[in-house]
Design a protein around this motif. Structure first.
Motif, PDB file in Angstrom:
ATOM      1  N   PRO A   1       0.443  -1.461   0.133  1.00  0.00           N
ATOM      2  CA  PRO A   1      -0.179   0.129   0.522  1.00  0.00           C
ATOM      3  C   PRO A   1       0.410   1.352   0.601  1.00  0.00           C
ATOM      4  O   PRO A   1       0.525   2.459  -0.926  1.00  0.00           O
ATOM      5  CB  PRO A   1      -0.664  -0.492   0.890  1.00  0.00           C
ATOM      6  CG  PRO A   1      -0.800  -1.383   1.591  1.00  0.00           C
ATOM      7  CD  PRO A   1       0.657  -2.442   0.964  1.00  0.00           C
ATOM      8  N   ASP A   2       1.457   1.363   1.104  1.00  0.00           N
ATOM      9  CA  ASP A   2       2.998   3.182   1.031  1.00  0.00           C
ATOM     10  C   ASP A   2       3.628   2.604  -0.538  1.00  0.00           C
ATOM     11  O   ASP A   2       3.822   3.845  -1.062  1.00  0.00           O
ATOM     12  CB  ASP A   2       3.252   2.466   2.760  1.00  0.00           C
ATOM     13  CG  ASP A   2       4.475   1.315   2.603  1.00  0.00           C
ATOM     14  OD1 ASP A   2       4.154   0.590   2.231  1.00  0.00           O
ATOM     15  OD2 ASP A   2       5.696   1.944   2.775  1.00  0.00           O
ATOM     16  N   ASP A   3       3.847   1.876  -1.103  1.00  0.00           N
ATOM     17  CA  ASP A   3       4.864   1.878  -2.113  1.00  0.00           C
ATOM     18  C   ASP A   3       3.313   2.226  -3.636  1.00  0.00           C
ATOM     19  O   ASP A   3       3.725   3.078  -4.357  1.00  0.00           O
ATOM     20  CB  ASP A   3       5.037   0.206  -3.225  1.00  0.00           C
ATOM     21  CG  ASP A   3       6.145  -0.409  -2.191  1.00  0.00           C
ATOM     22  OD1 ASP A   3       6.565  -0.152  -1.153  1.00  0.00           O
ATOM     23  OD2 ASP A   3       6.054  -1.336  -2.362  1.00  0.00           O
ATOM     24  N   ILE A   4       2.122   1.911  -3.604  1.00  0.00           N
ATOM     25  CA  ILE A   4       1.468   2.604  -4.556  1.00  0.00           C
ATOM     26  C   ILE A   4       1.329   4.048  -4.170  1.00  0.00           C
ATOM     27  O   ILE A   4       1.514   4.998  -5.161  1.00  0.00           O
ATOM     28  CB  ILE A   4       0.096   2.278  -4.201  1.00  0.00           C
ATOM     29  CG1 ILE A   4      -0.449   0.274  -4.726  1.00  0.00           C
ATOM     30  CG2 ILE A   4      -1.585   2.732  -4.888  1.00  0.00           C
ATOM     31  CD1 ILE A   4      -1.666  -1.094  -4.584  1.00  0.00           C
TER      32      ILE A   4
ATOM     33  N   ASP B   1      -3.786   1.051   9.617  1.00  0.00           N
ATOM     34  CA  ASP B   1      -1.915   1.057  10.667  1.00  0.00           C
ATOM     35  C   ASP B   1      -1.373  -0.174  10.313  1.00  0.00           C
ATOM     36  O   ASP B   1      -0.348  -0.490  11.612  1.00  0.00           O
ATOM     37  CB  ASP B   1      -3.462   0.213  11.733  1.00  0.00           C
ATOM     38  CG  ASP B   1      -4.365   2.174  12.708  1.00  0.00           C
ATOM     39  OD1 ASP B   1      -3.440   3.382  12.452  1.00  0.00           O
ATOM     40  OD2 ASP B   1      -5.325   1.729  12.924  1.00  0.00           O
ATOM     41  N   GLY B   2      -1.329  -0.188   8.992  1.00  0.00           N
ATOM     42  CA  GLY B   2      -0.434  -1.052   8.576  1.00  0.00           C
ATOM     43  C   GLY B   2      -1.072  -3.051   9.089  1.00  0.00           C
ATOM     44  O   GLY B   2      -1.984  -3.337   9.118  1.00  0.00           O
TER      45      GLY B   2
ATOM     46  N   ALA C   1      -1.247  11.647   5.732  1.00  0.00           N
ATOM     47  CA  ALA C   1      -1.154  11.566   6.856  1.00  0.00           C
ATOM     48  C   ALA C   1      -1.927   9.427   6.180  1.00  0.00           C
ATOM     49  O   ALA C   1      -1.399   8.877   7.421  1.00  0.00           O
ATOM     50  CB  ALA C   1      -2.658  12.137   6.576  1.00  0.00           C
ATOM     51  N   PHE C   2      -1.991   9.127   5.087  1.00  0.00           N
ATOM     52  CA  PHE C   2      -2.021   7.768   5.053  1.00  0.00           C
ATOM     53  C   PHE C   2      -0.723   7.249   5.794  1.00  0.00           C
ATOM     54  O   PHE C   2      -0.317   6.394   5.637  1.00  0.00           O
ATOM     55  CB  PHE C   2      -2.433   7.284   3.634  1.00  0.00           C
ATOM     56  CG  PHE C   2      -1.903   5.899   3.082  1.00  0.00           C
ATOM     57  CD1 PHE C   2      -3.409   4.969   3.598  1.00  0.00           C
ATOM     58  CD2 PHE C   2      -0.664   5.090   2.726  1.00  0.00           C
ATOM     59  CE1 PHE C   2      -3.569   3.648   3.282  1.00  0.00           C
ATOM     60  CE2 PHE C   2      -0.878   4.317   2.883  1.00  0.00           C
ATOM     61  CZ  PHE C   2      -1.723   3.195   3.303  1.00  0.00           C
TER      62      PHE C   2
ATOM     63  N   ARG D   1       2.700   3.434   8.827  1.00  0.00           N
ATOM     64  CA  ARG D   1       4.251   3.131   9.139  1.00  0.00           C
ATOM     65  C   ARG D   1       4.630   3.727  10.326  1.00  0.00           C
ATOM     66  O   ARG D   1       5.604   3.072  10.428  1.00  0.00           O
ATOM     67  CB  ARG D   1       5.208   3.827   8.011  1.00  0.00           C
ATOM     68  CG  ARG D   1       5.351   3.555   6.299  1.00  0.00           C
ATOM     69  CD  ARG D   1       5.837   4.853   5.799  1.00  0.00           C
ATOM     70  NE  ARG D   1       5.900   4.028   4.056  1.00  0.00           N
ATOM     71  CZ  ARG D   1       6.330   5.093   3.569  1.00  0.00           C
ATOM     72  NH1 ARG D   1       6.891   6.758   3.922  1.00  0.00           N
ATOM     73  NH2 ARG D   1       6.318   4.685   1.874  1.00  0.00           N
ATOM     74  N   ALA D   2       4.216   3.848  11.361  1.00  0.00           N
ATOM     75  CA  ALA D   2       3.643   4.305  12.985  1.00  0.00           C
ATOM     76  C   ALA D   2       4.394   3.302  13.768  1.00  0.00           C
ATOM     77  O   ALA D   2       5.577   3.079  14.022  1.00  0.00           O
ATOM     78  CB  ALA D   2       2.715   4.886  13.260  1.00  0.00           C
TER      79      ALA D   2
END
Length: 377
Positions: free
Chosen positions: A255-258, A287-288, A366-367, A372-373
Motif C-alpha cells: 500500500p505505501d508503495d502505491i 494502521d499497517g 497522513a496515510f 508506517r507508524a
C-alpha cells in the motif's frame, strides 16, 4: 464501440486521476488490478471482486498458455466468458514468469525457449507468440513481450536487454496490428526497461514512443531492489513517458508503495499481495498489516479494521477469522482475501478523491505516517 480512450480529469503535482474507457467498461485511475493468474482471483468469486470496487483484473499469459491452453480458452469463448468476468482484463506478456519460474531458459533474438515448471515440456515464447496467446484469450489490454534482467546485472547486460525489448516491442506491435478484429476492440501497452539507470530508461521510453502504444508500463522494478531504489527510479521514469497516456507500474505492490508511486505520476498497478496475504493470514489496515495467526486475536471481538465496510468486517470478528485461519479453514482465506481486496480498492478511491480536490500531498502524508507508524515503533 470505444476501443481505448484515456481522459485525465484532474491533476495534483505529478499525480493524475481520470478514466480509461474501453468496450467492456470504464476503468477509474489510479487503478489497482487484482491478479487472476490462472483465470481466477484466488479465493474470491468474480462478482465479489467487482463488489470490492475493481474495474479491471489481470490474467497471466505464461500460466494460461500452459494450462488450460490459450487455444482451448479461445474455443470456449475467450477468457472473459471462461472465468465469468465481463469487464476489462489486462494480460501480461509472460516474460517475467518465463524468467522467474522456468528451468533451462535460453534467450535469443527469436524469443525465450524454456522448460515448463508443470510437466517439463519445451516451449518457445516470442513476441509474436505472446501477442497471439493474448489475442486467443481475448485480452482487453495486451502487453508487449520484453526481456527483464535483475537490477544487479551489469550496465552492459541491462542495455542489451533494454535494446532487445525495444526490438521485441516493434515485433509485438506488428503482430498486434495483424490481428485486426481483436485490435479493433483492445489496446497494446509498451514496457519501459533500463533497470535503475536514468539514461537507459530515457532511451527505452523514446524507442517505445517512436513505435507508438496506447499506454506505457514501467517494468523491471519491484524485483528485489528495495523501496528506496524503486522510488528513486520513479522520480524520473514516469516523466519520460507520454503525459497523455496511462502509466502502469508492473507488479506493485504494498500500500505505501502505491501511494508513493501515485504521487510520482503512476496510473495503474497490479500485485498478488492482497490475495496472497489473505491466504496466509495477513490483513491490511490503515494502521499497517496485522497477522491474524497471532494469539492476541483469539478473543478480539473487533472487526479486522473498525469502520471498514467490507462484508468480512461487517459480518465477523477478528476472533472468528483468527479461529478460521488457525484451523486451516478455507473460509478464513476467503474472508481475509475479500477484506484485503476492499482495502486496496478503498485506498485507490481515496487517492482519486484526493487528487480531484487538490489535496493529495496532505492525504498521502497522513496515510503514510499512520500506515508506517507500527514499523517506527
Amino acid at each position: 464501440m470505444t476501443r481505448f480512450d484515456f481522459h485525465i480529469a484532474a491533476t495534483d503535482g505529478a499525480a493524475r486521476t481520470g478514466t480509461i474507457s474501453m468496450a467492456r467498461g470504464v476503468i477509474r485511475t489510479p487503478a489497482f488490478m487484482p491478479v487472476g493468474t490462472a483465470a481466477t482471483v484466488k479465493a474470491v468469486k468474480p462478482a465479489d471482486v467487482r463488489a470490492a470496487g475493481a474495474d479491471i483484473i489481470l490474467g497471466n499469459t505464461y500460466h494460461l498458455m500452459l494450462r488450460p491452453g490459450a487455444e482451448r480458452v479461445a474455443r470456449l469463448g475467450g477468457l472473459h466468458r471462461f472465468m465469468g468476468w465481463e469487464r476489462p482484463i489486462l494480460t501480461d506478456s509472460g516474460g517475467y514468469q518465463v524468467m522467474s519460474l522456468s528451468e533451462l531458459t535460453k534467450v535469443t533474438e527469436e524469443g525465450v525457449s524454456f522448460k515448463s515448471h508443470l510437466d517439463g515440456t519445451r516451449h518457445l515464447l516470442s513476441p509474436e507468440r505472446s501477442v497471439e496467446i493474448q489475442r486467443l484469450l481475448g485480452s482487453s489490454i495486451v502487453m508487449q513481450f520484453d526481456q527483464l534482467v535483475p537490477t544487479t546485472t551489469s550496465r552492459d547486460e541491462q542495455q542489451g536487454a533494454m535494446e532487445r525489448s525495444i526490438r521485441w516491442a516493434r515485433r509485438s506491435r506488428e503482430e498486434f496490428d495483424r490481428g485486426e478484429q481483436h485490435a479493433a476492440g483492445s489496446a497494446l501497452f509498451g514496457i519501459q526497461q533500463g533497470a535503475l539507470d536514468e539514461g537507459l530508461r530515457r532511451e527505452s521510453a523514446q524507442g517505445l514512443i517512436d513505435i507508438g502504444f496506447d499506454g506505457y508500463a514501467v517494468g523491471g522494478l519491484a524485483v528485489g531492489e528495495g523501496q528506496e531504489a524503486m522510488l528513486g527510479c520513479l522520480d524520473f521514469a514516469p516523466g519520460q513517458l507520454p503525459a497523455d497516456k496511462p502509466r502502469y507500474l508492473m507488479g506493485v505492490g504494498k500500500p505505501d508503495d502505491i501511494v508513493e508511486a501515485v504521487v510520482r505520476g503512476i496510473d495503474m498497478f497490479d500485485c498478488v499481495l492482497p490475495t496472497r496475504s489473505g491466504r496466509t493470514g495477513q490483513a491490511f489496515t490503515a494502521d499497517g498489516p496485522i497477522n491474524l495467526r497471532n494469539a492476541r486475536f483469539a478473543e478480539d471481538q473487533e472487526p479486522l479494521e473498525p469502520g471498514c465496510p467490507c462484508p468480512t468486517c461487517t459480518g465477523w470478528s477478528r476472533a472468528y477469522v483468527h479461529h478460521l485461519v488457525r484451523s486451516g479453514e478455507i473460509l478464513g482465506a476467503m474472508l481475509m482475501t475479500e477484506h484485503n481486496l476492499w482495502f486496496y480498492q478503498q485506498l485507490m478511491q481515496g487517492l482519486r478523491d484526493a487528487i480531484a480536490r487538490g489535496g493529495l500531498t496532505n492525504h498521502a502524508r497522513a496515510f503514510l505516517d499512520r500506515y508506517r507508524a507500527r514499523d517506527a515503533r
